[in-house]
Design a protein around this motif. Structure first.
Motif, short mmCIF file in Angstrom:
data_model
loop_
_atom_site.label_atom_id
_atom_site.label_comp_id
_atom_site.label_asym_id
_atom_site.label_seq_id
_atom_site.Cartn_x
_atom_site.Cartn_y
_atom_site.Cartn_z
N ALA A 38 17.22 17.10 15.18
CA ALA A 38 16.79 17.84 16.37
C ALA A 38 16.88 19.32 16.03
N ARG A 39 16.40 20.15 16.95
CA ARG A 39 16.47 21.59 16.72
C ARG A 39 17.85 22.14 17.03
N ARG A 40 18.56 21.53 17.98
CA ARG A 40 19.87 22.05 18.39
C ARG A 40 20.96 21.51 17.46
N THR A 41 21.17 22.21 16.38
CA THR A 41 22.06 21.71 15.33
C THR A 41 23.52 21.69 15.76
N ASP A 42 23.90 22.54 16.72
CA ASP A 42 25.28 22.51 17.16
C ASP A 42 25.61 21.16 17.80
N ARG A 43 24.68 20.66 18.60
CA ARG A 43 24.89 19.35 19.22
C ARG A 43 24.85 18.23 18.19
N LEU A 44 23.95 18.35 17.22
CA LEU A 44 23.87 17.33 16.16
C LEU A 44 25.16 17.26 15.38
N THR A 45 25.67 18.43 15.03
CA THR A 45 26.91 18.48 14.25
C THR A 45 28.06 17.82 15.01
N ALA A 46 28.17 18.15 16.30
CA ALA A 46 29.24 17.57 17.11
C ALA A 46 29.10 16.05 17.21
N LEU A 47 27.87 15.58 17.40
CA LEU A 47 27.63 14.14 17.50
C LEU A 47 27.98 13.44 16.20
N ALA A 48 27.49 13.97 15.08
CA ALA A 48 27.75 13.34 13.79
C ALA A 48 29.24 13.33 13.46
N GLU A 49 29.92 14.42 13.73
CA GLU A 49 31.35 14.48 13.44
C GLU A 49 32.13 13.50 14.30
N GLU A 50 31.75 13.39 15.56
CA GLU A 50 32.42 12.44 16.46
C GLU A 50 32.26 11.00 15.97
N LEU A 51 31.03 10.64 15.60
CA LEU A 51 30.78 9.26 15.19
C LEU A 51 31.41 8.96 13.83
N ARG A 52 31.37 9.94 12.93
CA ARG A 52 32.01 9.72 11.63
C ARG A 52 33.52 9.57 11.78
N ALA A 53 34.10 10.29 12.74
CA ALA A 53 35.54 10.16 12.99
C ALA A 53 35.90 8.76 13.45
N ASP A 54 34.93 8.08 14.05
CA ASP A 54 35.15 6.70 14.48
C ASP A 54 34.74 5.69 13.41
N GLY A 55 34.48 6.18 12.20
CA GLY A 55 34.19 5.29 11.07
C GLY A 55 32.74 4.90 10.91
N MET A 56 31.85 5.59 11.62
CA MET A 56 30.43 5.24 11.53
C MET A 56 29.73 6.08 10.47
N SER A 57 28.60 5.56 9.99
CA SER A 57 27.84 6.22 8.93
C SER A 57 26.72 7.04 9.56
N VAL A 58 26.94 8.35 9.68
CA VAL A 58 26.00 9.23 10.37
C VAL A 58 25.86 10.54 9.61
N ALA A 59 24.62 10.95 9.41
CA ALA A 59 24.32 12.26 8.83
C ALA A 59 23.41 12.99 9.80
#
Length: 245
Positions: A38-59
């Motif tokens: 997406a264009r809003r990278t701040d939201r993308l970063t927060a989403l990816a970090e949250e899901l990776r913290a839960d053990g998911m595979s997200v870039a």
């Protein structure tokens, strides 16, 4: 019904909010590797970090679907990160509602660029890789406005009718690529908060406040299609609130 349980590489556009974010969450929770854009990278970063913290595979990667170069780079990043592209969810969209007589030409062009050209660019970016792999799945998010036309939504509907036509053509041309069109009704999102006429957008927000289903409902529909066995192609899903007319 049996479903496919193998992990897939999934690309989701417009993933910083709404249906895109919910879809990324749902598919990642099922064990798929997900690249969100997406264009809003701040939201993308927060989403990816949250899901990776839960053990998911997200870039995540910044993405502008109106730029073919940006979309191609997005697809290339998925191949570098995960080795393949199994599913593309063409979700990015805009909906600035207004009467045609308002002549909001710039907003018409924006809808064509994001809602239609962006879908075409997504297909162009992933189709060669999917052909090389011998399979893949393209999910195009349309709308109930791709099945009916309402006042103030003529141009928006035109782009969504076009997405349906494009999807059906791709389906007929494809023997190894699955194609799904998902058409949401009133769904909780930010679509009515940008552009359009104040009266039309206000009416849409009011209706959504009364009727809208959560974005997770659409994510579940997309997950249902994605999880089917390779020989099963769920071509079209319309998901609307029970109370929507």
């Amino acid at each position: 019904m049996s479903t496919s349980t193998s992990s897939k590489t999934v690309l989701v556009t417009g993933a910083s909010s709404g249906i895109g974010e919910a879809t990324a969450r749902r598919l990642a929770s099922l064990g798929h590797s997900v690249l969100v854009g997406a264009r809003r990278t701040d939201r993308l970063t927060a989403l990816a970090e949250e899901l990776r913290a839960d053990g998911m595979s997200v870039a995540h990667r910044e993405l502008d679907v109106t730029s073919l170069q940006s979309v191609q780079a997005f697809a290339a990043a998925a191949v570098r990160e995960f080795g393949r592209i199994d599913v593309l969810v063409n979700n990015a969209g805009v909906m600035p509602l207004s009467p045609i007589a308002d002549l909001r030409v710039a907003e018409w062009e924006q809808m064509i660029d994001v809602n239609l050209r962006g879908v075409l660019y997504g297909i162009a970016a992933v189709l060669p890789q999917m052909r090389q792999q011998g399979g893949g799945h393209i999910v195009n998010v349309s709308s109930v406005s791709g099945h009916r036309v309402d006042p103030t939504a003529a141009v928006y509907s035109a782009t969504k009718f076009a997405v349906a036509a494009l999807s059906e053509g791709l389906r007929q041309e494809s023997q190894d690529i699955r194609v799904t069109v998902v058409s949401p009704g009133f769904t909780q999102s930010e679509l009515t908060h940008r552009g359009g006429s104040a009266e039309a957008q206000g009416a849409a927000r009011e209706a959504a406040a009364q009727l809208a289903i959560p974005a997770s409902a659409i994510a579940d529909a997309i997950a249902f299609a994605v999880q089917q066995p390779a020989a099963v192609d769920v071509n079209e899903l319309i998901v609307r609130p029970t109370a929507q007319g």
